[in-house]
Each structure stands twice: as structure tokens, then as C-alpha cells.
Design an enzyme around this catalytic site. Structure first.
Site, PDB file in Angstrom:
ATOM      1  N   CYS A  81       0.791  -1.219   0.000  1.00  0.00           N
ATOM      2  CA  CYS A  81       0.000   0.000   0.000  1.00  0.00           C
ATOM      3  C   CYS A  81       0.827   1.275   0.000  1.00  0.00           C
ATOM      4  O   CYS A  81       0.265   2.372  -0.038  1.00  0.00           O
ATOM      5  CB  CYS A  81      -0.961  -0.005   1.182  1.00  0.00           C
ATOM      6  SG  CYS A  81      -2.135  -1.378   1.129  1.00  0.00           S
TER       7      CYS A  81
ATOM      8  N   HIS B 287      -2.496   8.546   5.836  1.00  0.00           N
ATOM      9  CA  HIS B 287      -2.865   7.242   5.270  1.00  0.00           C
ATOM     10  C   HIS B 287      -4.318   6.961   5.639  1.00  0.00           C
ATOM     11  O   HIS B 287      -5.108   6.585   4.784  1.00  0.00           O
ATOM     12  CB  HIS B 287      -1.932   6.162   5.803  1.00  0.00           C
ATOM     13  CG  HIS B 287      -2.175   4.812   5.214  1.00  0.00           C
ATOM     14  ND1 HIS B 287      -1.878   4.512   3.904  1.00  0.00           N
ATOM     15  CD2 HIS B 287      -2.700   3.680   5.748  1.00  0.00           C
ATOM     16  CE1 HIS B 287      -2.213   3.246   3.646  1.00  0.00           C
ATOM     17  NE2 HIS B 287      -2.713   2.728   4.753  1.00  0.00           N
TER      18      HIS B 287
ATOM     19  N   GLU C  40      -0.714   6.086  13.269  1.00  0.00           N
ATOM     20  CA  GLU C  40      -0.408   7.347  12.585  1.00  0.00           C
ATOM     21  C   GLU C  40      -0.444   8.534  13.531  1.00  0.00           C
ATOM     22  O   GLU C  40       0.421   9.410  13.489  1.00  0.00           O
ATOM     23  CB  GLU C  40      -1.412   7.592  11.461  1.00  0.00           C
ATOM     24  CG  GLU C  40      -0.988   7.106  10.127  1.00  0.00           C
ATOM     25  CD  GLU C  40      -1.872   7.679   9.048  1.00  0.00           C
ATOM     26  OE1 GLU C  40      -1.389   8.542   8.300  1.00  0.00           O
ATOM     27  OE2 GLU C  40      -3.034   7.264   8.955  1.00  0.00           O
TER      28      GLU C  40
ATOM     29  N   LYS D  51      -9.327   8.669   1.971  1.00  0.00           N
ATOM     30  CA  LYS D  51      -9.901   7.317   1.860  1.00  0.00           C
ATOM     31  C   LYS D  51     -11.337   7.288   2.352  1.00  0.00           C
ATOM     32  O   LYS D  51     -12.099   6.381   2.013  1.00  0.00           O
ATOM     33  CB  LYS D  51      -9.047   6.316   2.636  1.00  0.00           C
ATOM     34  CG  LYS D  51      -7.673   6.033   2.026  1.00  0.00           C
ATOM     35  CD  LYS D  51      -6.935   4.961   2.810  1.00  0.00           C
ATOM     36  CE  LYS D  51      -5.566   4.677   2.239  1.00  0.00           C
ATOM     37  NZ  LYS D  51      -4.605   5.775   2.455  1.00  0.00           N
TER      38      LYS D  51
ATOM     39  N   HIS E  83      -9.807   2.697  -0.352  1.00  0.00           N
ATOM     40  CA  HIS E  83      -8.392   2.336  -0.294  1.00  0.00           C
ATOM     41  C   HIS E  83      -8.053   1.489  -1.520  1.00  0.00           C
ATOM     42  O   HIS E  83      -8.374   0.308  -1.578  1.00  0.00           O
ATOM     43  CB  HIS E  83      -8.113   1.553   0.992  1.00  0.00           C
ATOM     44  CG  HIS E  83      -6.668   1.300   1.264  1.00  0.00           C
ATOM     45  ND1 HIS E  83      -5.663   1.562   0.349  1.00  0.00           N
ATOM     46  CD2 HIS E  83      -6.034   0.800   2.358  1.00  0.00           C
ATOM     47  CE1 HIS E  83      -4.498   1.242   0.869  1.00  0.00           C
ATOM     48  NE2 HIS E  83      -4.690   0.777   2.085  1.00  0.00           N
TER      49      HIS E  83
ATOM     50  N   PHE F 276       1.083  -3.288   4.364  1.00  0.00           N
ATOM     51  CA  PHE F 276       1.364  -4.618   4.877  1.00  0.00           C
ATOM     52  C   PHE F 276       2.831  -4.969   4.617  1.00  0.00           C
ATOM     53  O   PHE F 276       3.392  -4.621   3.580  1.00  0.00           O
ATOM     54  CB  PHE F 276       0.466  -5.645   4.201  1.00  0.00           C
ATOM     55  CG  PHE F 276      -0.949  -5.644   4.709  1.00  0.00           C
ATOM     56  CD1 PHE F 276      -1.329  -4.889   5.796  1.00  0.00           C
ATOM     57  CD2 PHE F 276      -1.912  -6.427   4.087  1.00  0.00           C
ATOM     58  CE1 PHE F 276      -2.634  -4.892   6.270  1.00  0.00           C
ATOM     59  CE2 PHE F 276      -3.224  -6.442   4.548  1.00  0.00           C
ATOM     60  CZ  PHE F 276      -3.590  -5.683   5.639  1.00  0.00           C
TER      61      PHE F 276
END
Length: 423
Positions: free
Chosen positions: A170, A310, A321, A342, A347, A406
Site C-alpha cells: 500500500c 494514510h 499514525e 480514503k 483504499h 502490509f
């Protein structure tokens, strides 16, 4: 160390609810959401049945029947976004040395939709253990090899310089652009076409994220299912899309009178070496990436006007975050607006980092910070200014955009107006 400064002079975007830069920004600035029940196939068997889809007809954007047959949807999105970015840049690439024009494309899952569809065909809907390859399309190999998307973009613009795919989950969309910057700085290319693309909305993807309960089961209210930083959030909404940029040296762009969106002043990536899908709550690795990106840019934490987060909408990410922003920016973290797009476009895995870069440079162009939609009940552990529900007029000269993926990848990029950073 190279003194070459790299800027963005062209932007192209295909995102849920907003095909083209103008429509994309309209969606964000108005705080509208593009999340809905999956329509590409029947999602009934799945735990999460919502997604952020693009109403995209490749024929309307000039792709030929042969191109449509040859390219997976992710490649189609990238090629169309590339055309908009190149046109926006005003750069006549055909007049350049083709060996000095390169491509760096990010993608997390490549041709997922094409592979999923072709497996169903060759396996007769999964009924045959021994598949019959004679039923496959002749371009199946292109679906298997992610580099085919970068090749399609290169062919479209006639680029014969450095061409590659960056696949870091990502964070691919940030990392590909960061790589392209380095290619120009080292002198291997004069112009880079860069960005990312992913079209992962397929049964196999839904099944994979269902298994780890990463996506939201809020199927009764798709429009409000993506809720970053909200106390009622319960997973992210899968999306798709592509954002492509034209990068070139600052001096070259100025000589030809190009419109400059932003300078890419700093970029860093780190890995937490901790867990394939888990995050430490302290946010140390993301904080390290942010701090190093600021040092590269020679910019102080207090110079950051906006943080494009993010903000996936999972509990562990949003808290991670928040901690990272506090660690890296100190007290300034409590005074700078932060938001997650998002909440509106979902996403799109590897593509989202580039889509968020596009949102960041448009925020700079308009001096408007896009909101975090659906943020009604803030999580007490997420106690920063997340710009809930409504866009905000805000002087925006320098933006920090971050990504988390990930595998433990953490990436940060600093975008600023060149005049704010005279070196």
C-alpha cells in the site's frame, strides 16, 4: 549529493467518483463519498460487500478494442491517467530524446481482475482442478507479470528510458514517485512518467481481506462505511484507481514556462520488521520516515501546513499514525490539519499513495484542505485536527503525505512550493 530539484508539472487522475483531475477535486472539496455496494459481481457471499468503484468505460477514453482486450483494467486506468497528465504538463514528449524519458509505476496487486477472470474461465468456474489453458486469452502472461503495466505506459508515450514497477504493497504509490525522483536526480532521465495504478475489486481480493477482517462489514450503509479516525470505524473500504504525474527538473520546467504544482522536496521509506499485517502502536517507524523526509527537504516540522494521512479506517493504523505525527512533529502536530481522503475514495491499495499525492498538490493549488468524511464520533486516542466532514480554506504551501503498508512499510513525502525552499 545531487543538486537537481524535481517538480510535478502534470497530473492525471482516475478515482472513484472523479474521472479526471477536475472531477476528482470536486468530489474531495465537496466532501462527497464514492463508496457503494460492489456492482462488478455479486458480493453476497462475502463479509464485506462495499467498495469504491470507478464508472469507467475505456472506449470513451479512446482505447481500441485490441488495447481493451490486451490490458487488464489496472493498465487501462494507468494509460488513460497518463494521457491526462502528459496533456496537462504541456510537454511535447515526442520532441525529447526517448532514452531520456522513463516510467516508474507503482502497483500492489497488478492485474488482479484479469487473473481472477481468466482463472474462472480456464477452471470452468473453479470446478476443474486441472485447468485447460486453451481457454485462456493469449495475453494471460501480461496479466501475470506486473511490469506489463509500466510497459503499456511507456509504449503509450514512447518512453525508452528507465522503466520499472515498484510493488511495496500500500506504499507503492508513494515509493514509485520517490524512485522516479531519484532517477532524475542521478541524471538517468530528464523526464519521468510516474504514479500508480490498481484495480483490485475482485472476488479473490474480497475473500483475502475478509479472512483477516481488514475491510468493513458495514454493508447496510455503503456511503458512510469508510470512517477514518472515527470511534465507530471497523475496517477500510476497498477501492480502485490511478494517478500519474509528469516529473522533470525544476530548471528545465522553469525554462519552458511550465505550470509547477509542487516540488518533491523529501522522500523516505522505512520498514518496521515486526509483523506482516500488524503495527506497533508507538508509530516509531513512520515517525522516523517523516523526520528523515523533513531533513532531506531542509524543512522544519512547523513548516508543514497540511498532512494527508494514510487514514485507512482500521483502529491500529489510525492510532499508529496519530502517534507517529506527535513523535515526528512535536507540538506542531496539534496545530496542523490532517485528513484522510480514503473516507471518500476508499483504499485502492498500491494506487492510493499516488492518488493522495494528487490530492495534496491540488490542496496546495487551491489552498483548501479536503475533509475526512464520515467523522462524527472521534476516537479519543485520535485527538488531532482531522478536518471532519467539511473542507477548509487553509494556506497550504507545504504538505506531508504518508503511507503505511502490509509488510511493515512506512513511507513519507514532503511536497512544497519551490519558492519556499530556495537552496
Amino acid at each position: 549529493m545531487s543538486t537537481r530539484r524535481v517538480v510535478i508539472t502534470g497530473v492525471g487522475v482516475l478515482a472513484p467518483g472523479g474521472i479526471g483531475v477536475k472531477n476528482f477535486w470536486s468530489l474531495l472539496s465537496e466532501g462527497r463519498t464514492a463508496t457503494r455496494r460492489v456492482s462488478f459481481f455479486d458480493p453476497t457471499p462475502f463479509r464485506s460487500q462495499v467498495a469504491a468503484e470507478i464508472d469507467f468505460d475505456p472506449e470513451l477514453f479512446g482505447l481500441s478494442p485490441q488495447e481493451i482486450r490486451r490490458m487488464d483494467r489496472s493498465a487501462q486506468l494507468a494509460v488513460v491517467a497518463t494521457a491526462e497528465a502528459v496533456a496537462d504538463s504541456g510537454l511535447d514528449i515526442q520532441t525529447l530524446d526517448p532514452y531520456r524519458v522513463g516510467v516508474a509505476l507503482g502497483s500492489a496487486v497488478g492485474a488482479t481482475m484479469g487473473l481472477d477472470q481468466e482463472y474462472r474461465v480456464v477452471s470452468d468456474g473453479g470446478r476443474q482442478d486441472l485447468v485447460d489453458h486453451q481457454y485462456a486469452v493469449p495475453h494471460l502472461y501480461n496479466y501475470l507479470v506486473p511490469s506489463s503495466s509500466a510497459a503499456e505506459v511507456a509504449w503509450k508515450v514512447g518512453a525508452q528510458g528507465p522503466t520499472t514497477v515498484v510493488s511495496t504493497g500500500c506504499t507503492s504509490g508513494i515509493d514509485a514517485v520517490g524512485y522516479a525522483v531519484e532517477v532524475i536526480r542521478e541524471g538517468s532521465a530528464q523526464v519521468m512518467i510516474t504514479g500508480a495504478t490498481d484495480a483490485p475489486i475482485s472476488p479473490i481480493t474480497l475473500a483475502c481481506f475478509d479472512a483477516i477482517k481488514a475491510t468493513t462489514p458495514r454493508n447496510d450503509d455503503p456511503e458512510h462505511a469508510s470512517r477514518p479516525f472515527d470511534g465507530t470505524r471497523n475496517g477500510f473500504v476497498l477501492g480502485e484507481g490511478s494517478a500519474i504525474f509528469v516529473l522533470e527538473e525544476l530548471d528545465s520546467a522553469r525554462r519552458r514556462g511550465a505550470h509547477i504544482y509542487a516540488e518533491i522536496a523529501g522522500y523516505t521509506s522505512r520498514c518496521n520488521a515486526f509483523h506482516m499485517t500488524g503495527l506497533r502502536p508507538d508509530g516509531l517507524e513512520m515517525a522516523e520516515a517523516i523526520s528523515v523526509a523533513l531533513d532531506q527537504a531542509r524543512i522544519n516540522a512547523t513548516d508543514i501546513d497540511y498532512i494527508n494521512a494514510h487514514g485507512s479506517g482500521t483502529k491500529q493504523n489510525d492510532r499508529h499514525e496519530t502517534a507517529a505525527f506527535k513523535l515526528s512533529l512535536g507540538e506542531h502536530a496539534r496545530h496542523v490539519p490532517v485528513s484522510s481522503i480514503k473516507s471518500m475514495v476508499g483504499h485502492s491499495l498500491g494506487a492510493i499513495g499516488s492518488i493522495e499525492i494528487a490530492a495534496s498538490v491540488l490542496a496546495m493549488a487551491e489552498n483548501v484542505v479536503p475533509p475526512t468524511a464520515n467523522l462524527h464520533t472521534p476516537d479519543p486516542e485520535c485527538d488531532l485536527d482531522y478536518v471532519p466532514l467539511t473542507a477548509r480554506d487553509w494556506p497550504t504551501d507545504t504538505v506531508l503525505t504518508v503511507g503505511s503498508g502490509f509488510g511493515g512499510f512506512q513511507s513519507a513525502m514532503v511536497l512544497t512550493r519551490p519558492e519556499r525552499r530556495p537552496l
